[in-house]
Design an enzyme around this catalytic site. Structure first.
Site, mmCIF file in Angstrom:
data_model
loop_
_atom_site.group_PDB
_atom_site.id
_atom_site.type_symbol
_atom_site.label_atom_id
_atom_site.label_comp_id
_atom_site.label_asym_id
_atom_site.label_seq_id
_atom_site.Cartn_x
_atom_site.Cartn_y
_atom_site.Cartn_z
ATOM 1 N N SER A 389 15.644 13.319 27.121
ATOM 2 C CA SER A 389 14.726 13.235 28.242
ATOM 3 C C SER A 389 13.798 12.027 28.116
ATOM 4 O O SER A 389 14.258 10.894 28.101
ATOM 5 C CB SER A 389 13.958 14.560 28.358
ATOM 6 O OG SER A 389 13.437 14.745 29.630
ATOM 7 N N LYS A 414 20.370 13.481 28.837
ATOM 8 C CA LYS A 414 19.738 14.232 29.929
ATOM 9 C C LYS A 414 19.224 13.223 30.953
ATOM 10 O O LYS A 414 18.109 12.754 30.884
ATOM 11 C CB LYS A 414 18.596 15.080 29.381
ATOM 12 C CG LYS A 414 17.768 15.782 30.435
ATOM 13 C CD LYS A 414 18.447 17.029 30.918
ATOM 14 C CE LYS A 414 17.509 17.904 31.739
ATOM 15 N NZ LYS A 414 16.892 17.235 32.882
#
Length: 488
Positions: A389, A414
């Site tokens: 992330s 991600k």
């Protein structure tokens, strides 16, 4: 504000999106004074770029950037919201307001949040308006539980595991996750592992220093097989995160697999302050250019992260450090604004990240030199499959701008972005609203950031171990200090 609404209009109008943030950095749809201040600060920091950059660049539209920190026991998600205007097709006629119950109105709040923010405007190949009409006519919504079930059923038609419904208690627990003080067992968990094609549990990405899990000897790479005697083999990470949370002083029973060993661990939930940064100075004998290396371990992107990184750099410089190592291994993300600010610490210019929707690039974040304090010293970044992330955004920015040499293994991958919306009854929605690309226009979703060089398999994850490996040339984890920062 968009939410809460008293009754749905016949056709959606252009929403007013204000960049409001809670302590989580989430985009909450209510007017809290602190949220307004934080949103204003971030709006001032971020700069939407409206100029055209090649054939894929469209004029930047209004955006707000945020993130969902699930804190201990929850996966960190990066988020944003794109403001857009949609008109209802002519075939759809909204039910008269007199025919709508309170439960219908709550369902419509959820429908409208997805309608306005969801990044895939085909809505997984279905007419979103027709679904609304069909659901209002056919789905039972006589109780709050039935309404929640109808909302979950609606979201399931998108076939997107990241777009999900949050009951009030789950939604409330998200709002306290990225402040310094947290309550939990001190675990960051990853998505289900798979062995021979079968789910094998939930991966421990990191155990917070000083937390209950670390005290019990739970390590990164361990696997949670069960939580309170319920198997985790097919458990969603959000469900697992909710089970790991609980009142301070309460206990949770975990079945943990560490390598070939399986054991039961009972953890007592605690509340304490998390410092996202650990650092130390490593002096390498015989090295000339980089005899003193500053090691900085960043464990999460909470609201203290950027300030803590700056403070660590300042203290290391007092010890005459001439080069830095930024360790992002097992950092599963956190607040997007903190990730951007940390990138600006190391970069005086260059694109940090592109924010994209189904039509291409919609916004650009760049370094402008205003926050830069360490743009010239040699820099190494360490990553692994637990780097996810916001960590991937930072690692991708430093790599693509040739600001750092990246060591390790491909990161988690991600690349989708979620934002969280509050509903009027205290529940909420996490909605996938966009994706991002690195400065080299790499879509890392399900691929990850590819490092420049691998790390030795036995390379340690703590600061003491890092220094030991650099000092001992005979160690199997040794990295050649003279070539550590070289690009070739």
């Amino acid at each position: 504000m968009l939410l809460p609404m008293r009754r749905p209009p016949a056709a959606p109008s252009r929403p007013i999106f204000r960049p409001q943030f809670s302590s989580l950095g989430l985009r909450w749809q209510h007017g809290q004074a602190m949220a307004n201040r934080q949103g204003a600060e971030f709006e001032h920091r971020s700069r939407s770029v409206a100029r055209v950059r090649g054939s894929t660049m469209a004029r930047a539209s209004p955006v707000t950037m945020d993130s969902v920190s699930v804190g201990f026991g929850r996966r960190v998600i990066v988020g944003m919201v794109l403001a857009m205007s949609l008109s209802a097709p002519t075939y759809y006629r909204a039910p008269p307001s007199s025919a709508l119950t309170e439960e219908n109105l709550l369902f419509l709040e959820a429908w409208r949040a997805v309608d306005r923010a969801y990044y895939d405007k085909s809505f997984n190949g279905q007419s979103w308006f027709r679904y609304r009409e069909s659901a209002l006519r056919g789905e039972p919504m006589n109780t709050r539980e039935e309404t929640y079930a109808a909302i979950k059923k609606m979201l399931s038609t998108l076939d997107d595991p990241f777009t999900r419904f949050l009951e009030p208690e789950k939604f409330k627990s998200l709002r306290s996750g990225t402040q310094g003080a947290l309550t939990g067992v001190g675990l960051s968990i990853g998505y289900p592992l798979a062995l021979n094609g079968s789910p094998a549990g939930l991966s421990v990405m990191s155990a917070a220093p000083g937390g209950p899990a670390e005290k019990a000897g739970i390590l990164s790479g361990d696997v949670i097989l069960a939580i309170d005697n319920r198997t985790a083999e097919d458990m969603d990470i959000y469900d697992a995160a909710d089970r790991l949370q609980g009142p301070e002083g309460s206990s949770v029973d975990l079945t943990i697999r560490s390598g070939a060993d399986t054991r039961h661990v009972v953890l007592k939930r605690e509340r304490y302050t998390l410092n996202p940064v650990r650092s130390r100075m490593c002096e390498i004998p015989g090295s000339t250019d980089s005899s003193k290396i500053g090691y900085i371990k960043l464990t999460t992107f909470n609201q203290n992260a950027a300030g803590s990184v700056k403070e660590a750099i300042k203290k290391l410089r007092e010890n005459n450090v001439k080069a830095f190592v930024l360790d992002l291994r097992n950092n599963s993300g956190g607040l997007f604004p903190e990730g951007i600010e940390i990138a600006k610490i190391w970069m005086d210019k260059g694109v940090i990240v592109y924010i994209c929707d189904s039509r291409g690039v919609r916004d650009i974040y760049e370094a402008d030199g205003a926050s830069t304090i360490a743009a010239s010293e040699p820099l190494v970044v360490l990553v692994n499959k637990g780097t996810a992330s916001a960590s991937e955004i930072l690692a991708g920015a430093l790599k693509d701008n040739k600001r750092a040499v990246v060591y390790g293994e491909p990161t988690y991958g991600k690349g989708k972005i979620q934002s969280v919306f509050a509903l009027s009854d205290g529940s909420g929605l996490a909605v996938t609203v966009a994706r991002y690309e690195t400065p080299a226009h790499t879509d890392i979703d399900k691929v990850g950031v590819i490092p420049d060089r691998p790390l030795p398999a036995s390379f340690p994850t703590d600061e003491d171990g890092f220094c030991s490996c650099l000092k001992d040339s005979a160690s199997p984890c040794n990295l050649n200090a003279a070539r550590l920062f070289a690009r070739s």
